[in-house]
Design an enzyme around this catalytic site. Structure first.
Site, short mmCIF file in Angstrom:
data_model
loop_
_atom_site.label_atom_id
_atom_site.label_comp_id
_atom_site.label_asym_id
_atom_site.label_seq_id
_atom_site.Cartn_x
_atom_site.Cartn_y
_atom_site.Cartn_z
N CYS A 2 0.87 -1.04 -0.07
CA CYS A 2 -0.14 0.08 -0.05
C CYS A 2 0.89 1.13 0.01
CB CYS A 2 -1.04 0.04 1.43
SG CYS A 2 -2.01 -1.28 1.47
N GLY A 31 -1.38 1.14 -4.70
CA GLY A 31 -2.61 0.54 -4.34
C GLY A 31 -3.78 1.19 -5.08
N ASN A 104 1.20 0.45 5.83
CA ASN A 104 1.56 -0.27 4.53
C ASN A 104 2.31 -1.53 5.18
OD1 ASN A 104 2.62 -1.18 2.14
ND2 ASN A 104 4.34 -0.06 2.46
N GLY A 105 1.67 -2.57 4.91
CA GLY A 105 2.34 -4.27 5.45
C GLY A 105 1.32 -5.13 5.59
N TYR A 251 10.22 -4.14 -8.85
CA TYR A 251 8.94 -3.87 -9.18
C TYR A 251 8.03 -2.54 -8.42
CZ TYR A 251 3.98 -4.37 -10.69
OH TYR A 251 2.69 -4.09 -11.23
#
Length: 457
Positions: A2, A31, A104-105, A251
């Site tokens: 995210c 996201g 985020n995680g 990426y």
């Protein structure tokens, strides 16, 4: 995967909602299931607005409602919990005070923590791990009224990867990062005169917002910006070894971002050079061949590969920029359908030997369709070059690779993978090649090796 953003503005009469919006637009690639913003001013309650879909769904009316000079924002890529709006961040909790939190995680021991909270008489309203983190933090904050003690309690309980921003009513902005530093988090400041601060998942929003990069939030560190814009820092947990997610460079991140002080563009360029040397050592290089990237994340490596091998570079694959990232779509059917809409090849490939460069091969969906597309346009031969080693295992830290079976490389030889995607040749780098390209070995490479940071504990 995210994105998170947090802003503490030195202009008390200036709302940060538009600045948060711009930062989230900058991080949209991380996201696309939902987006949310929470703001607050001095002596104000926290205002929050969440939307399913892209950041562009926010209207001017929405942003004008989000008043206050402190705020946080989030774009969601669903890995823990479904993509319904109730699971969108920021999550708001109103006891012992109003707190907005975004992460985020991924929390690996979610069920254990859920049971712990249940035993404390605390119920959950969502199936998203951010609620667990919020209520763990609130449990300790109720007792201590101290942000660092509350983060300490949370870090002792939570196993997983997380970078977090937290807005606490009438108190300030908090940011912290898991002890391994698996997910990135950077900090910036506008100037010594304008003491505005920004936290973000990547460095690109700092550039766009006019902030100067200050530092990476250290693994296991918490930073609190109070209402007077005083910056308070504390190391909560310090590990001897870090484990930064290698897929950020491969990426996930924008090429114009720096992660852990390493340019994402440069890391991909380094891998392209390494793969070019490997191709030369295998006697694959032919001056009449052309190097073609899979846009966009394969482009940096492809340019470097072409330079290293003295072959022509051509953008023969055309990307429809109005189609969202297919890797982070929820189902294989959605990914396959959108790849056809997203990518097309020009007639220039006819009769050519193509070195096809992509950032990685995950499920093989994109690789199969592109090889098939190029051959249908008359490509003579396709040598597929992956700039990432074979992905053979699941991600336990927030990337949607939940089963080994969905990975094309799991349990297969390189030649078996080559046959499945339809290429004439296939080249992968080694784990050491990846470490060389990134110039570090403190990496989480669980999806490449099956060995994860928390397994060593």
């Amino acid at each position: 995967m995210c994105s998170i953003v947090g802003i503490a503005s030195g202009e008390k009469k200036q709302d940060v909602s538009y600045e948060l919006y711009n930062a989230l637009i900058c991080l949209q690639h991380r996201g696309q299931d939902a987006a949310g913003i929470a703001t607050a001013g001095p002596d104000e309650k926290i205002h929050v607005k969440k939307k399913k879909g892209l950041v562009f769904e926010f209207t001017k009316k929405n942003l004008n409602h989000l008043t206050g000079n402190f705020g946080i924002g989030h774009t969601r890529y669903s890995t823990a919990g479904s993509s319904k709006i109730e699971n969108a961040h920021p999550y708001i909790i109103n006891y012992p005070t109003s707190i907005a939190i975004a992460s985020n995680g991924d929390t690996r021991n979610y069920n254990e923590l859920k049971q712990f909270l249940h035993n404390q008489g605390i119920c959950l309203q969502t199936d998203c791990d951010i609620e667990v983190m919020a209520k763990l933090f609130a449990c300790q904050y109720l007792k201590s009224k101290d942000v660092f003690e509350s983060v300490t309690f949370l870090m002792k309980k939570v196993i997983g990867a997380y970078s977090v921003v937290c807005l606490i009513q009438n108190k300030g902005l908090l940011a912290f990062r898991d002890p391994y530093g698996i997910r990135p988090l950077v900090m910036g400041q506008k100037s010594s005169q304008d003491k505005s601060f920004m936290f973000a998942s990547e460095s690109a929003p700092l550039d766009i917002g006019g902030y100067k990069f200050t530092c990476n939030v250290k693994p296991g560190e918490a930073i609190f910006i109070d209402r007077d814009l005083k910056c308070n820092r504390k190391m909560i947990v310090e590990k001897t070894k870090k484990a930064h997610c290698m897929f950020e460079w491969v990426y996930l991140a924008r090429p114009d971002s720096d992660i852990e002080n390493l340019s994402v563009y440069r890391s991909r360029e380094n891998m392209g050079k390494i793969m070019g040397k490997i191709a030369k050592s295998m006697n694959y290089v032919d001056p009449e061949s052309v190097v073609v990237p899979v846009p966009d994340s394969g482009r940096s490596a492809a340019i470097a590969f072409a330079e290293e091998t003295d072959m022509k570079y051509r953008d023969y694959i055309i990307k429809n920029r109005y189609i969202a990232r297919t890797f982070i779509m929820e189902t294989g059917k959605m990914r396959a359908k959108n790849i056809k809409l997203k990518l097309n090849a020009s007639q220039g490939v006819a009769g050519k030997i193509i070195f096809l460069i992509d950032d990685s091969i995950v499920r093989g969906t994109t690789a199969k369709q592109i090889v098939k597309m190029l051959k249908s346009k008359g490509a003579k031969k396709i040598i597929f070059v992956s700039a990432c080693p074979k992905l053979i295992s699941t991600c336990k830290y927030g990337i949607n690779i939940s089963t080994k079976e969905e990975l094309i490389a799991h349990g297969k030889t390189v030649d078996e993978i080559r046959k499945e995607i339809g290429a004439d040749e296939l080249i992968y780098p080694s784990l050491d090649n990846l470490k060389e390209a990134l110039g570090m070995d403190e990496l989480c490479m669980g999806c490449l090796s099956g060995k994860y940071p928390h397994n060593a504990e």
